[in-house]
Design a protein around this motif. Structure first.
Motif, PDB file in Angstrom:
ATOM      1  N   ALA A  23     -26.356  15.048   5.467  1.00  0.00           N
ATOM      2  CA  ALA A  23     -27.343  16.044   5.053  1.00  0.00           C
ATOM      3  C   ALA A  23     -28.749  15.587   5.416  1.00  0.00           C
ATOM      4  CB  ALA A  23     -27.235  16.303   3.557  1.00  0.00           C
ATOM      5  N   ALA A  24     -29.016  14.304   5.238  1.00  0.00           N
ATOM      6  CA  ALA A  24     -30.340  13.766   5.577  1.00  0.00           C
ATOM      7  C   ALA A  24     -30.586  13.844   7.083  1.00  0.00           C
ATOM      8  CB  ALA A  24     -30.447  12.316   5.106  1.00  0.00           C
ATOM      9  N   ARG A  25     -29.553  13.576   7.869  1.00  0.00           N
ATOM     10  CA  ARG A  25     -29.709  13.682   9.332  1.00  0.00           C
ATOM     11  C   ARG A  25     -29.956  15.133   9.737  1.00  0.00           C
ATOM     12  NH1 ARG A  25     -25.707   9.412   9.257  1.00  0.00           N
ATOM     13  NH2 ARG A  25     -23.997  10.916   9.289  1.00  0.00           N
ATOM     14  N   ARG A  26     -29.314  16.062   9.055  1.00  0.00           N
ATOM     15  CA  ARG A  26     -29.539  17.482   9.374  1.00  0.00           C
ATOM     16  C   ARG A  26     -30.996  17.861   9.114  1.00  0.00           C
ATOM     17  NH1 ARG A  26     -29.866  22.642   7.617  1.00  0.00           N
ATOM     18  NH2 ARG A  26     -28.543  24.211   8.689  1.00  0.00           N
ATOM     19  N   VAL A  27     -31.535  17.398   8.003  1.00  0.00           N
ATOM     20  CA  VAL A  27     -32.936  17.668   7.683  1.00  0.00           C
ATOM     21  C   VAL A  27     -33.846  17.084   8.763  1.00  0.00           C
ATOM     22  CG1 VAL A  27     -34.810  17.163   6.067  1.00  0.00           C
ATOM     23  CG2 VAL A  27     -32.564  17.853   5.201  1.00  0.00           C
ATOM     24  N   ARG A  28     -33.548  15.881   9.208  1.00  0.00           N
ATOM     25  CA  ARG A  28     -34.356  15.254  10.262  1.00  0.00           C
ATOM     26  C   ARG A  28     -34.310  16.063  11.549  1.00  0.00           C
ATOM     27  NH1 ARG A  28     -32.425   9.082  10.399  1.00  0.00           N
ATOM     28  NH2 ARG A  28     -33.700   9.090  12.320  1.00  0.00           N
ATOM     29  N   LEU A  29     -33.148  16.596  11.870  1.00  0.00           N
ATOM     30  CA  LEU A  29     -33.016  17.403  13.089  1.00  0.00           C
ATOM     31  C   LEU A  29     -33.789  18.720  12.972  1.00  0.00           C
ATOM     32  CD1 LEU A  29     -29.245  16.783  13.866  1.00  0.00           C
ATOM     33  CD2 LEU A  29     -31.160  16.188  15.370  1.00  0.00           C
ATOM     34  N   VAL A  30     -33.718  19.355  11.814  1.00  0.00           N
ATOM     35  CA  VAL A  30     -34.455  20.610  11.616  1.00  0.00           C
ATOM     36  C   VAL A  30     -35.956  20.356  11.691  1.00  0.00           C
ATOM     37  CG1 VAL A  30     -34.998  22.428   9.946  1.00  0.00           C
ATOM     38  CG2 VAL A  30     -32.621  21.730  10.294  1.00  0.00           C
ATOM     39  N   ASP A  31     -36.422  19.292  11.049  1.00  0.00           N
ATOM     40  CA  ASP A  31     -37.845  18.953  11.088  1.00  0.00           C
ATOM     41  C   ASP A  31     -38.280  18.635  12.528  1.00  0.00           C
ATOM     42  OD1 ASP A  31     -38.025  19.285   8.377  1.00  0.00           O
ATOM     43  OD2 ASP A  31     -37.940  17.147   7.894  1.00  0.00           O
ATOM     44  N   ALA A  32     -37.441  17.905  13.248  1.00  0.00           N
ATOM     45  CA  ALA A  32     -37.762  17.547  14.629  1.00  0.00           C
ATOM     46  C   ALA A  32     -37.793  18.791  15.514  1.00  0.00           C
ATOM     47  CB  ALA A  32     -36.739  16.548  15.159  1.00  0.00           C
ATOM     48  N   ALA A  33     -36.859  19.706  15.281  1.00  0.00           N
ATOM     49  CA  ALA A  33     -36.823  20.935  16.082  1.00  0.00           C
ATOM     50  C   ALA A  33     -38.088  21.750  15.877  1.00  0.00           C
ATOM     51  CB  ALA A  33     -35.593  21.763  15.704  1.00  0.00           C
ATOM     52  N   LEU A  34     -38.571  21.814  14.639  1.00  0.00           N
ATOM     53  CA  LEU A  34     -39.817  22.530  14.364  1.00  0.00           C
ATOM     54  C   LEU A  34     -40.967  21.907  15.140  1.00  0.00           C
ATOM     55  CD1 LEU A  34     -41.527  24.579  12.786  1.00  0.00           C
ATOM     56  CD2 LEU A  34     -41.643  22.908  10.911  1.00  0.00           C
ATOM     57  N   ALA A  35     -41.041  20.581  15.146  1.00  0.00           N
ATOM     58  CA  ALA A  35     -42.127  19.890  15.839  1.00  0.00           C
ATOM     59  C   ALA A  35     -42.062  20.116  17.350  1.00  0.00           C
ATOM     60  CB  ALA A  35     -42.060  18.390  15.530  1.00  0.00           C
ATOM     61  N   VAL A  36     -40.885  19.997  17.917  1.00  0.00           N
ATOM     62  CA  VAL A  36     -40.727  20.150  19.372  1.00  0.00           C
ATOM     63  C   VAL A  36     -40.938  21.596  19.790  1.00  0.00           C
ATOM     64  CG1 VAL A  36     -39.064  20.008  21.275  1.00  0.00           C
ATOM     65  CG2 VAL A  36     -39.198  18.157  19.594  1.00  0.00           C
ATOM     66  N   TRP A  37     -40.349  22.517  19.070  1.00  0.00           N
ATOM     67  CA  TRP A  37     -40.410  23.942  19.410  1.00  0.00           C
ATOM     68  C   TRP A  37     -41.841  24.468  19.344  1.00  0.00           C
ATOM     69  CZ3 TRP A  37     -37.243  28.179  16.372  1.00  0.00           C
ATOM     70  CH2 TRP A  37     -37.074  29.301  17.187  1.00  0.00           C
ATOM     71  N   ALA A  38     -42.618  23.951  18.423  1.00  0.00           N
ATOM     72  CA  ALA A  38     -44.000  24.427  18.250  1.00  0.00           C
ATOM     73  C   ALA A  38     -44.968  23.777  19.228  1.00  0.00           C
ATOM     74  CB  ALA A  38     -44.457  24.161  16.822  1.00  0.00           C
ATOM     75  N   ASP A  39     -44.530  22.743  19.927  1.00  0.00           N
ATOM     76  CA  ASP A  39     -45.403  22.024  20.865  1.00  0.00           C
ATOM     77  C   ASP A  39     -45.372  22.696  22.233  1.00  0.00           C
ATOM     78  OD1 ASP A  39     -46.811  20.300  22.461  1.00  0.00           O
ATOM     79  OD2 ASP A  39     -45.657  18.516  21.942  1.00  0.00           O
ATOM     80  N   PRO A  40     -46.471  23.333  22.659  1.00  0.00           N
ATOM     81  CA  PRO A  40     -46.466  24.045  23.951  1.00  0.00           C
ATOM     82  C   PRO A  40     -46.311  23.121  25.152  1.00  0.00           C
ATOM     83  CG  PRO A  40     -48.690  23.913  23.059  1.00  0.00           C
ATOM     84  CD  PRO A  40     -47.770  23.411  21.982  1.00  0.00           C
ATOM     85  N   ASP A  41     -46.531  21.839  24.950  1.00  0.00           N
ATOM     86  CA  ASP A  41     -46.439  20.887  26.055  1.00  0.00           C
ATOM     87  C   ASP A  41     -45.076  20.215  26.170  1.00  0.00           C
ATOM     88  OD1 ASP A  41     -49.144  21.302  26.752  1.00  0.00           O
ATOM     89  OD2 ASP A  41     -49.777  19.916  25.177  1.00  0.00           O
ATOM     90  N   THR A  42     -44.155  20.583  25.279  1.00  0.00           N
ATOM     91  CA  THR A  42     -42.830  19.973  25.294  1.00  0.00           C
ATOM     92  C   THR A  42     -41.758  21.038  25.462  1.00  0.00           C
ATOM     93  OG1 THR A  42     -43.577  18.221  23.796  1.00  0.00           O
ATOM     94  CG2 THR A  42     -41.206  18.532  24.006  1.00  0.00           C
ATOM     95  N   ARG A  43     -40.830  20.805  26.382  1.00  0.00           N
ATOM     96  CA  ARG A  43     -39.710  21.728  26.571  1.00  0.00           C
ATOM     97  C   ARG A  43     -38.706  21.511  25.447  1.00  0.00           C
ATOM     98  NH1 ARG A  43     -35.101  21.392  30.373  1.00  0.00           N
ATOM     99  NH2 ARG A  43     -34.225  23.474  30.576  1.00  0.00           N
TER     100      ARG A  43
END
Length: 203
Positions: free
Chosen positions: A18-38
């Protein structure tokens, strides 16, 4: 042994997953919102500090992860707005303003949430329908809650649903323009305009 039972340093295998899932969701938000990262699975795993093996422990693919991000943001918007309205008392205008103010405050606190859920999701073909479904759900909730706060005043439920769609559709466009810099406005101005619009639709 602790390892055999799935417990490691007092944390069960289920809790670690469950903790790893939270880390992945948080990471996805960071990457997805970054216009300079695919936005790729590799980029998300790197941001989360997890291997791809752990990615597939929680998600079938990248689209499933991004949909989970959208779902969590939508749930947070709904919960935060409803709680604010409940705390505002019984006066309808105060409840409307508090609800909208909580939503805008959420975007100010973390603009990434509005960007990915409302703006970036349009660019992902498999998420467009989910975006539409979530906006329609929020429109339906707006119709229900506003009817509860303001009464029907002779309006039909269909008229309320129509007004809810108009309001949420307009809010989506308003937030898009605000977040991308097309519209220059303060948070209070956004809340004022949206509150007037919602009250006007139901009165």
């Amino acid at each position: 042994m602790a390892v055999q039972s799935g417990v490691y340093r007092g944390v069960s295998a289920v809790e670690r997953a469950a903790a790893r899932r939270v880390r992945l969701v948080d990471a996805a938000l960071a990457v997805w919102a970054d216009p300079d990262t695919r936005t790729t699975m590799t980029a998300v795993c790197a941001e989360a500090g997890l291997s791809e093996r752990y990615f597939y422990e929680s998600f079938s693919g990248l689209d499933a992860l991004l949909e989970a991000v959208m779902n969590e943001i939508a749930a947070e918007i709904e919960e935060t707005s409803r709680h604010a309205a409940e705390q505002a008392g019984e006066e309808p205008e105060a409840r409307v303003r508090a609800s909208i103010g909580a939503f805008v405050g959420l975007l100010i606190e973390d603009p990434r949430k509005g960007r990915v859920a409302i703006v970036e999701s349009v660019a992902v073909p498999k998420l467009r329908q989910r975006r539409t479904d979530l906006l329609r759900h929020l429109a339906h909730q707006a119709a229900i809650e506003t009817r509860e706060w303001l009464g029907s005043s002779g309006r039909s439920e269909n008229e309320d649903e129509t007004a809810g769609l108009l309001f949420i559709g307009g809010m989506a466009e308003l937030v898009t323009a605000w977040l991308d810099g097309t519209l220059t406005a303060t948070a209070d101005e956004i809340v004022d305009a949206a509150s007037r619009a919602l009250l006007g639709l139901y009165r």
